[in-house]
Each structure stands twice: as C-alpha cells, then as structure tokens.
Motif scaffolding. Sequence first.
Motif, PDB file in Angstrom:
ATOM      1  N   LEU A  32       6.994 -27.823 -13.484  1.00 54.58           N
ATOM      2  CA  LEU A  32       7.344 -28.935 -12.437  1.00 54.58           C
ATOM      3  C   LEU A  32       7.932 -28.216 -11.150  1.00 54.58           C
ATOM      4  CD1 LEU A  32       9.172 -31.408 -14.519  1.00 54.58           C
ATOM      5  CD2 LEU A  32       6.886 -31.558 -13.979  1.00 54.58           C
ATOM      6  N   SER A  33       7.684 -26.886 -10.969  1.00 57.34           N
ATOM      7  CA  SER A  33       7.923 -26.239  -9.950  1.00 57.34           C
ATOM      8  C   SER A  33       7.500 -26.536  -8.478  1.00 57.34           C
ATOM      9  CB  SER A  33       7.487 -24.637 -10.230  1.00 57.34           C
ATOM     10  OG  SER A  33       6.328 -24.405 -10.303  1.00 57.34           O
ATOM     11  N   GLY A  34       8.255 -26.639  -7.676  1.00 59.95           N
ATOM     12  CA  GLY A  34       7.777 -27.001  -6.261  1.00 59.95           C
ATOM     13  C   GLY A  34       7.687 -28.462  -6.297  1.00 59.95           C
ATOM     14  N   MET A  35       7.501 -29.480  -7.115  1.00 63.46           N
ATOM     15  CA  MET A  35       7.367 -30.708  -7.071  1.00 63.46           C
ATOM     16  C   MET A  35       8.502 -31.668  -6.569  1.00 63.46           C
ATOM     17  SD  MET A  35       5.335 -31.725 -10.422  1.00 63.46           S
ATOM     18  CE  MET A  35       4.529 -33.155  -9.502  1.00 63.46           C
ATOM     19  N   ASP A  36       7.993 -32.740  -5.708  1.00 66.91           N
ATOM     20  CA  ASP A  36       9.065 -33.695  -5.263  1.00 66.91           C
ATOM     21  C   ASP A  36       9.410 -34.641  -6.394  1.00 66.91           C
ATOM     22  OD1 ASP A  36      10.420 -35.130  -3.749  1.00 66.91           O
ATOM     23  OD2 ASP A  36       8.926 -35.871  -1.999  1.00 66.91           O
TER      24      ASP A  36
END
Length: 151
Positions: A32-36
Amino acid sequence: MTIWPDNYEYRDSGAVGPKAKLSGHFLNSADLSGMDLSGSLLMGAYLSGADLSGACLRGVRLAGADLRHAVLRGALCEGVRFSGCQLDYADFRWASLTDADLSAAESIRGSDFTSSSGLDSIRETLIGRPFQELDCWNPLTRHTTRDSLMT
C-alpha cells in the motif's frame, strides 16, 4: 480515475483509497506504499507486514489494527489514533506523527521511530512504556525502540 456507476457505494466495495471502509479486512503483506488512505476506516484490520511507506494515513481510524512488522517509513500519520493497535517491530522511520496518539497502543515492542517528526508531545509517554517494549532490538533497523525515540 475510476468511474463508478451512479449511486454505487464504492467505499464499501473493498476498493482501497481515500475514505475506504476496510475495517477487519485482511491486508497482511499488502503493498500500500504511496497510497492515499486518508479518512479510511481500518479498525481491526490485519496489516501485519504491510508496506505503507509514504502512504497518506491522515485521519485514518486504526483502533485495534494489527500492524506488527508493518513498514510505515515516511508515512503521513497525522491525527491517527493507534489505540489497541499491535505495533511490534513497526518501522516508523521518517514518518510524520504530528497529533498522532500512540499512548493506548497495545505494544510498541521493537518499533523504530528514528527521525520521525511530531514525537515531541508524545515522546515522554512512549518512554514511560515497559522496558520489555523499549529495550527490544529491531533486527531490520538495528535499533532498540528506546534508542529510536531518543534520535
């Protein structure tokens, strides 16, 4: 950029994004890296080993979530309440923890807070946790929780 049909309640669909309702979902080891994920409901979610590095978690509700071995490097955790969360060996290096509440976390054993911002208001509370949590070595980051809180 997803286009949803009219009146479709996408927040309940299991889709991951802002204001998603993912309480109790199994997201172990998910990237979920970089997810908003701002404003999402992740209460009781299973996020052990998940990569949340650089993710926007502003205002996320995580009560009772399992974040053991989760990577939150550089994550924006402003205003997040970690009550009842298992944070053993979580990697919070360079995370923004402004207005975050870790005082009621179940455990911070082996977590690394090196270079995290916003710790000034909660540092003393965290340093008051049991020595079993503070003096635990994190084999990935090569720091104890206590050492990471002092940097």
